[in-house]
Design a protein around this motif. Structure first.
Motif, PDB file in Angstrom:
ATOM      1  N   GLN A  76      -5.229   5.125   6.932  1.00  0.00           N
ATOM      2  CA  GLN A  76      -6.245   5.129   5.889  1.00  0.00           C
ATOM      3  C   GLN A  76      -5.570   4.915   4.536  1.00  0.00           C
ATOM      4  OE1 GLN A  76      -9.624   5.189   6.311  1.00  0.00           O
ATOM      5  NE2 GLN A  76      -9.625   4.659   4.134  1.00  0.00           N
ATOM      6  N   THR A  77      -5.993   3.909   3.802  1.00  0.00           N
ATOM      7  CA  THR A  77      -5.413   3.647   2.489  1.00  0.00           C
ATOM      8  C   THR A  77      -6.140   4.478   1.430  1.00  0.00           C
ATOM      9  OG1 THR A  77      -6.898   1.835   1.850  1.00  0.00           O
ATOM     10  CG2 THR A  77      -5.005   1.285   3.257  1.00  0.00           C
ATOM     11  N   LYS A  78      -5.629   4.403   0.218  1.00  0.00           N
ATOM     12  CA  LYS A  78      -6.259   5.146  -0.880  1.00  0.00           C
ATOM     13  C   LYS A  78      -7.520   4.445  -1.383  1.00  0.00           C
ATOM     14  CE  LYS A  78      -3.349   2.969  -4.434  1.00  0.00           C
ATOM     15  NZ  LYS A  78      -2.373   3.202  -5.515  1.00  0.00           N
ATOM     16  N   PHE A  79      -7.796   3.265  -0.840  1.00  0.00           N
ATOM     17  CA  PHE A  79      -8.978   2.522  -1.247  1.00  0.00           C
ATOM     18  C   PHE A  79     -10.163   2.842  -0.338  1.00  0.00           C
ATOM     19  CE2 PHE A  79      -5.380   0.139  -2.831  1.00  0.00           C
ATOM     20  CZ  PHE A  79      -5.772  -0.174  -4.125  1.00  0.00           C
ATOM     21  N   GLU A  80     -11.317   2.891  -0.918  1.00  0.00           N
ATOM     22  CA  GLU A  80     -12.535   3.247  -0.187  1.00  0.00           C
ATOM     23  C   GLU A  80     -12.829   2.218   0.902  1.00  0.00           C
ATOM     24  OE1 GLU A  80     -17.194   4.449  -1.232  1.00  0.00           O
ATOM     25  OE2 GLU A  80     -15.909   3.493  -2.736  1.00  0.00           O
ATOM     26  N   VAL A 117       2.844   2.728   2.265  1.00  0.00           N
ATOM     27  CA  VAL A 117       2.684   3.584   3.443  1.00  0.00           C
ATOM     28  C   VAL A 117       3.838   3.304   4.406  1.00  0.00           C
ATOM     29  CG1 VAL A 117       0.173   3.655   3.226  1.00  0.00           C
ATOM     30  CG2 VAL A 117       1.237   1.907   4.672  1.00  0.00           C
ATOM     31  N   PHE A 165       0.811  -1.222   0.000  1.00  0.00           N
ATOM     32  CA  PHE A 165       0.000   0.000   0.000  1.00  0.00           C
ATOM     33  C   PHE A 165       0.845   1.274   0.000  1.00  0.00           C
ATOM     34  CE2 PHE A 165      -2.936  -3.203   1.558  1.00  0.00           C
ATOM     35  CZ  PHE A 165      -4.097  -2.890   0.861  1.00  0.00           C
TER      36      PHE A 165
END
Length: 200
Positions: free
Chosen positions: A92-96, A70, A68
Motif C-alpha cells: 500500500q502506497t501513501k497515495f489514496e 518502499v 515510492f
C-alpha cells in the motif's frame, strides 16, 4: 500535474473501465521517463477514486520501489518463483487508492519468468475490484521482456524523450510492437521544452 491529468483523461476516453482497465508503458531506450509517468498516472487514477494497482515488470532495472520509497523484498518474482500469495506482495502506497507490486527479489533470468503462462497466472489473480492496472516494463530495443506483458493488457503506450530519442529507434520500436500484434494506442512525448511557452 496538468499533463498527467491530460494523459489520464485521454486514456479514459478510449473506452469504459471494463474495456480499458489495464495499461502498459514501455519505451524504445532506457531513461525516457516511462517509470516516472507510470507512477504518476497511477497516482492520478487513484486520486479520482479508481482503485489502482501499479506493477513493476521491469525485472532487470526496477525503479518503482525507489520512486515510492518502499522495500522490494517481496514482489513479482516472489509470486512467480516461490508461490507467494498475491495479496502478500501488495504494497500500500501513501497515495489514496494506489497499491504497488514491486519487481521483488532479483531474478537471474527475467525473460524466462515473463512468459505468457506466468503472466496469465499473475493477471488472473488480480482482484476484480481493482479498477485500473498500470504496468511498467523494460525498454523494447534493449530486451524483449515487454512483449509478453503487452499481450495481456488492454492498451500499450510508448514513451519517448523529446529531441533525444532517435527517430530510427522510435520507428524500430513501433515495428517490433506491430510485428507482435501489440501496436500502441498512443505515444507520450516526454521532456518537452518549457521555454517560450505562452497560453495553453
Amino acid at each position: 500535474t496538468e499533463a498527467i491529468r491530460n494523459l489520464r483523461a485521454g486514456l479514459s476516453f478510449l473506452g469504459n473501465r471494463g474495456e480499458r482497465r489495464s495499461f502498459l508503458f514501455t519505451s524504445a531506450l532506457p531513461s525516457e521517463g516511462k517509470s516516472w509517468i507510470s507512477a504518476n498516472l497511477a497516482a492520478a487514477f487513484g486520486a479520482q477514486g479508481d482503485k489502482t494497482l501499479l506493477i513493476d515488470l521491469d525485472l532487470r532495472k526496477p525503479t518503482l520501489h525507489k520512486i515510492f520509497a518502499v522495500e522490494r523484498t517481496s514482489g513479482v518474482t516472489d509470486f512467480l518463483t516461490q508461490d507467494t500469495p498475491l495479496e502478500e506482495v501488495f504494497t500500500q502506497t501513501k497515495f489514496e487508492n494506489l497499491s504497488l507490486i514491486t519487481a521483488g527479489t532479483q531474478a537471474p533470468n527475467p525473460s524466462e519468468l515473463l512468459t505468457p503462462k506466468n503472466l496469465r497466472k499473475l493477471f488472473d489473480q488480480i482482484p476484480k475490484e481493482i479498477d485500473r492496472i498500470i504496468v511498467d516494463t523494460s525498454p523494447i530495443l534493449a530486451v524483449r521482456d515487454a512483449l509478453a506483458p503487452a499481450t495481456m493488457v488492454d492498451s500499450t503506450i510508448v514513451v519517448f524523450k523529446m529531441a533525444k530519442t532517435p527517430m530510427k529507434a522510435l520507428d524500430r520500436m513501433l515495428k517490433v510492437l506491430d510485428e507482435n500484434n501489440t501496436y500502441p494506442v498512443g505515444i507520450v512525448a516526454n521532456f518537452l521544452p518549457t521555454s517560450n511557452r505562452k497560453g495553453y
